[in-house]
Design a protein around this motif. Structure first.
Motif, PDB file in Angstrom:
ATOM      1  N   LEU A  29      -9.426  10.665 -16.105  1.00 32.86           N
ATOM      2  CA  LEU A  29      -9.328  10.520 -14.653  1.00 32.86           C
ATOM      3  C   LEU A  29     -10.415   9.558 -14.157  1.00 32.86           C
ATOM      4  O   LEU A  29     -10.157   8.646 -13.363  1.00 32.86           O
ATOM      5  N   GLY A  30     -11.640   9.760 -14.675  1.00 32.67           N
ATOM      6  CA  GLY A  30     -12.751   8.889 -14.291  1.00 32.67           C
ATOM      7  C   GLY A  30     -12.494   7.448 -14.686  1.00 32.67           C
ATOM      8  O   GLY A  30     -12.783   6.515 -13.929  1.00 32.67           O
ATOM      9  N   PHE A  31     -11.918   7.239 -15.870  1.00 37.32           N
ATOM     10  CA  PHE A  31     -11.617   5.881 -16.348  1.00 37.32           C
ATOM     11  C   PHE A  31     -10.632   5.189 -15.415  1.00 37.32           C
ATOM     12  O   PHE A  31     -10.821   4.043 -15.017  1.00 37.32           O
ATOM     13  N   ARG A  32      -9.585   5.924 -15.045  1.00 33.29           N
ATOM     14  CA  ARG A  32      -8.569   5.319 -14.160  1.00 33.29           C
ATOM     15  C   ARG A  32      -9.117   5.133 -12.752  1.00 33.29           C
ATOM     16  O   ARG A  32      -8.884   4.109 -12.119  1.00 33.29           O
ATOM     17  N   LEU A  33      -9.825   6.141 -12.252  1.00 34.60           N
ATOM     18  CA  LEU A  33     -10.311   6.056 -10.864  1.00 34.60           C
ATOM     19  C   LEU A  33     -11.295   4.915 -10.667  1.00 34.60           C
ATOM     20  O   LEU A  33     -11.362   4.318  -9.598  1.00 34.60           O
ATOM     21  N   THR A  34     -12.092   4.637 -11.714  1.00 30.66           N
ATOM     22  CA  THR A  34     -13.102   3.584 -11.572  1.00 30.66           C
ATOM     23  C   THR A  34     -12.601   2.230 -12.073  1.00 30.66           C
ATOM     24  O   THR A  34     -13.341   1.245 -11.999  1.00 30.66           O
ATOM     25  N   CYS A  35     -11.367   2.190 -12.577  1.00 28.98           N
ATOM     26  CA  CYS A  35     -10.765   0.924 -13.043  1.00 28.98           C
ATOM     27  C   CYS A  35     -10.771  -0.096 -11.906  1.00 28.98           C
ATOM     28  O   CYS A  35     -10.479   0.233 -10.765  1.00 28.98           O
ATOM     29  N   PRO A  65       0.811  -1.225   0.000  1.00 26.48           N
ATOM     30  CA  PRO A  65       0.000   0.000   0.000  1.00 26.48           C
ATOM     31  C   PRO A  65       0.842   1.272   0.000  1.00 26.48           C
ATOM     32  O   PRO A  65       0.484   2.265  -0.644  1.00 26.48           O
ATOM     33  N   LEU A  66       1.991   1.221   0.674  1.00 28.41           N
ATOM     34  CA  LEU A  66       2.854   2.405   0.716  1.00 28.41           C
ATOM     35  C   LEU A  66       3.416   2.707  -0.672  1.00 28.41           C
ATOM     36  O   LEU A  66       3.398   3.867  -1.131  1.00 28.41           O
ATOM     37  N   VAL A  67       3.880   1.663  -1.355  1.00 30.23           N
ATOM     38  CA  VAL A  67       4.426   1.858  -2.702  1.00 30.23           C
ATOM     39  C   VAL A  67       3.323   2.396  -3.625  1.00 30.23           C
ATOM     40  O   VAL A  67       3.550   3.290  -4.444  1.00 30.23           O
ATOM     41  N   THR A  68       2.120   1.861  -3.469  1.00 32.28           N
ATOM     42  CA  THR A  68       0.993   2.310  -4.299  1.00 32.28           C
ATOM     43  C   THR A  68       0.714   3.790  -4.090  1.00 32.28           C
ATOM     44  O   THR A  68       0.572   4.556  -5.052  1.00 32.28           O
ATOM     45  N   VAL A  69       0.650   4.204  -2.847  1.00 32.25           N
ATOM     46  CA  VAL A  69       0.295   5.592  -2.578  1.00 32.25           C
ATOM     47  C   VAL A  69       1.404   6.532  -3.053  1.00 32.25           C
ATOM     48  O   VAL A  69       1.127   7.622  -3.587  1.00 32.25           O
ATOM     49  N   LEU A  70       2.654   6.092  -2.962  1.00 31.72           N
ATOM     50  CA  LEU A  70       3.757   6.922  -3.449  1.00 31.72           C
ATOM     51  C   LEU A  70       3.711   7.029  -4.976  1.00 31.72           C
ATOM     52  O   LEU A  70       3.873   8.109  -5.544  1.00 31.72           O
ATOM     53  N   GLY A  71       3.467   5.896  -5.638  1.00 29.08           N
ATOM     54  CA  GLY A  71       3.413   5.885  -7.108  1.00 29.08           C
ATOM     55  C   GLY A  71       2.260   6.723  -7.631  1.00 29.08           C
ATOM     56  O   GLY A  71       2.445   7.571  -8.514  1.00 29.08           O
ATOM     57  N   LEU A  72       1.074   6.507  -7.089  1.00 25.75           N
ATOM     58  CA  LEU A  72      -0.097   7.268  -7.552  1.00 25.75           C
ATOM     59  C   LEU A  72       0.062   8.754  -7.231  1.00 25.75           C
ATOM     60  O   LEU A  72      -0.271   9.617  -8.040  1.00 25.75           O
ATOM     61  N   GLY A  73       0.584   9.041  -6.041  1.00 30.41           N
ATOM     62  CA  GLY A  73       0.783  10.436  -5.630  1.00 30.41           C
ATOM     63  C   GLY A  73       1.745  11.151  -6.570  1.00 30.41           C
ATOM     64  O   GLY A  73       1.484  12.283  -6.992  1.00 30.41           O
ATOM     65  N   ALA A  74       2.846  10.479  -6.927  1.00 23.93           N
ATOM     66  CA  ALA A  74       3.829  11.092  -7.824  1.00 23.93           C
ATOM     67  C   ALA A  74       3.186  11.382  -9.177  1.00 23.93           C
ATOM     68  O   ALA A  74       3.387  12.453  -9.766  1.00 23.93           O
ATOM     69  N   PHE A  75       2.389  10.428  -9.675  1.00 19.76           N
ATOM     70  CA  PHE A  75       1.741  10.642 -10.978  1.00 19.76           C
ATOM     71  C   PHE A  75       0.768  11.812 -10.920  1.00 19.76           C
ATOM     72  O   PHE A  75       0.756  12.672 -11.808  1.00 19.76           O
ATOM     73  N   VAL A  76      -0.050  11.851  -9.882  1.00 23.34           N
ATOM     74  CA  VAL A  76      -1.061  12.909  -9.774  1.00 23.34           C
ATOM     75  C   VAL A  76      -0.392  14.286  -9.723  1.00 23.34           C
ATOM     76  O   VAL A  76      -0.808  15.234 -10.399  1.00 23.34           O
ATOM     77  N   SER A  87      -9.462   0.214   3.172  1.00 22.34           N
ATOM     78  CA  SER A  87     -10.739  -0.482   3.259  1.00 22.34           C
ATOM     79  C   SER A  87     -10.725  -1.835   2.552  1.00 22.34           C
ATOM     80  O   SER A  87     -11.412  -2.022   1.567  1.00 22.34           O
ATOM     81  N   PRO A  88      -9.999  -2.808   3.047  1.00 23.56           N
ATOM     82  CA  PRO A  88      -9.060  -2.763   4.167  1.00 23.56           C
ATOM     83  C   PRO A  88      -7.652  -2.492   3.632  1.00 23.56           C
ATOM     84  O   PRO A  88      -7.437  -2.587   2.435  1.00 23.56           O
ATOM     85  N   PRO A  89      -6.668  -2.188   4.500  1.00 24.57           N
ATOM     86  CA  PRO A  89      -5.316  -1.890   4.029  1.00 24.57           C
ATOM     87  C   PRO A  89      -4.634  -3.100   3.406  1.00 24.57           C
ATOM     88  O   PRO A  89      -3.796  -2.959   2.527  1.00 24.57           O
ATOM     89  N   ALA A  90      -4.989  -4.301   3.851  1.00 23.51           N
ATOM     90  CA  ALA A  90      -4.387  -5.525   3.297  1.00 23.51           C
ATOM     91  C   ALA A  90      -5.243  -6.707   3.741  1.00 23.51           C
ATOM     92  O   ALA A  90      -6.129  -6.561   4.585  1.00 23.51           O
ATOM     93  N   CYS A  91      -4.965  -7.879   3.172  1.00 19.64           N
ATOM     94  CA  CYS A  91      -5.692  -9.077   3.585  1.00 19.64           C
ATOM     95  C   CYS A  91      -5.438  -9.318   5.069  1.00 19.64           C
ATOM     96  O   CYS A  91      -4.294  -9.204   5.537  1.00 19.64           O
ATOM     97  N   LYS A  94      -8.857  -1.468  -6.347  1.00 14.94           N
ATOM     98  CA  LYS A  94      -8.190  -2.315  -5.342  1.00 14.94           C
ATOM     99  C   LYS A  94      -6.998  -1.569  -4.746  1.00 14.94           C
ATOM    100  O   LYS A  94      -6.798  -1.555  -3.533  1.00 14.94           O
ATOM    101  N   ALA A  95      -6.241  -0.908  -5.640  1.00 18.20           N
ATOM    102  CA  ALA A  95      -5.014  -0.242  -5.186  1.00 18.20           C
ATOM    103  C   ALA A  95      -5.333   0.879  -4.202  1.00 18.20           C
ATOM    104  O   ALA A  95      -4.766   0.948  -3.110  1.00 18.20           O
ATOM    105  N   TYR A  96      -6.258   1.781  -4.575  1.00 14.00           N
ATOM    106  CA  TYR A  96      -6.453   2.911  -3.655  1.00 14.00           C
ATOM    107  C   TYR A  96      -7.428   2.610  -2.531  1.00 14.00           C
ATOM    108  O   TYR A  96      -7.397   3.279  -1.502  1.00 14.00           O
ATOM    109  N   TYR A  97      -8.283   1.606  -2.678  1.00 16.53           N
ATOM    110  CA  TYR A  97      -9.090   1.206  -1.521  1.00 16.53           C
ATOM    111  C   TYR A  97      -8.158   0.759  -0.396  1.00 16.53           C
ATOM    112  O   TYR A  97      -8.399   1.025   0.776  1.00 16.53           O
ATOM    113  N   ARG A  98      -7.082   0.071  -0.810  1.00 15.74           N
ATOM    114  CA  ARG A  98      -6.141  -0.402   0.208  1.00 15.74           C
ATOM    115  C   ARG A  98      -5.212   0.701   0.686  1.00 15.74           C
ATOM    116  O   ARG A  98      -5.036   0.904   1.881  1.00 15.74           O
TER     117      ARG A  98
END
Ligand code: FES
Length: 276
Positions: A110-116, A37-48, A130-134, A121-125
């Motif tokens: 943005l809508g296409f990616r956000l609803t993908c 989840p940390l890598v995901t949030v860093l990657g998505l944050g950098a892109f945004v 919700s939840p952060p991981a299994c 799964k990536a940003y829910y976690r």
């Protein structure tokens, strides 16, 4: 390892409701479950951050010599765009600086990616926890799923898919137009390869969409009576197994393509030309 506490927490809802096992710890996992989840949030944050800055700056998005157009500015359909970058004409007059020149499609992309399904799964976690991981309890007391606002909007994904197909066609046009530089005739440089690779991967990501797979083969009761749709569904299914990889790869190629166009258009570097 000490035995988990069996004290019943106060809330009594969500994962702590009466029907769930009575474990008060949020997780019993001892591995580094928080790394993905940390890598995901860093990657998505950098892109945004990168995409937002680039979408608003209005500089070095078009190279007039080689006709390279950044995907963040396509289609450019206002009189604020460089004249030759208006591949489909000027449908709007001058835009105030707080509106990105690519405003027509950016909300849909943005809508296409956000609803993908993968990004959900990536940003829910990573963002929503919700939840952060299994096997890691979420902090929210209740779970309402995608049944009410804002998450009910996720159900619009298939409509964003149709727009994404149109955008992929537009990006394909841009990539082909870049083979005709200002000097005339046929031209070919490293920038053409960058634009082409980006557009091929965008098509791969778009066609690997779960909605596309359903459009291709969903609701069919008998594949043998629909050989063309079956063939298409088979190809989409193969791509679909790589949807997560394509989701990340295309974020990277979008940034790289824009960055390359910016460097060439601002004359920071010269395009490596093979022909003309
Ligand atoms: Fe990812 Fe449709 S499921 S783009």
């Amino acid at each position: 390892m000490s035995a988990p506490s069996t004290t019943t927490p106060e809330t009594g809802t969500g994962v702590f409701s009466k029907t769930r096992a009575r474990i008060s710890e949020r997780t019993l996992r001892t591995d580094r479950w928080w790394v993905p989840p940390l890598v995901t949030v860093l990657g998505l944050g950098a892109f945004v951050i990168y995409a937002t800055v680039r979408a608003f700056v209005r500089t070095a998005y078009w190279d007039d010599r080689y006709h390279y157009l950044s995907p963040f500015y396509s289609p450019c359909v206002s009189t604020s765009c460089e004249p030759d970058a208006q591949h489909f004409g000027a449908w709007f007059g001058a835009l105030p600086s707080f509106i990105p020149l690519g405003f027509l499609v950016l909300p849909f992309l943005l809508g296409f990616r956000l609803t993908c399904y993968y990004y959900r799964k990536a940003y829910y976690r990573a963002v929503w926890f919700s939840p952060p991981a299994c096997a890691v309890a979420e902090p929210h007391a209740k779970y309402t799923g995608e049944t009410r606002l804002p998450l009910i909007i996720q159900n619009a994904h298939r409509y964003f898919f149709y727009v994404a197909v149109v955008v992929s066609v537009i990006n394909t046009y841009d990539a082909i137009a870049a083979f005709h530089p200002r000097s005339g005739g046929f031209g070919f440089g490293l920038g053409n390869i960058v634009l082409l690779v980006n557009v091929i991967l965008l098509w791969a990501y778009t066609l690997s969409c779960h909605s596309c797979r359903h459009i291709a083969g969903g609701r069919l009761k008998n594949f043998s009576a629909h050989p063309t749709r079956y063939w298409f569904w088979t190809q989409v299914s193969k791509l679909n197994t790589r949807h997560m990889a394509l989701a990340w790869t295309t974020l990277g190629t979008l940034v790289l393509t824009d960055f390359y166009v910016m460097l060439v258009a601002s004359k920071t570097i010269s395009d490596l030309r093979f022909i003309n």
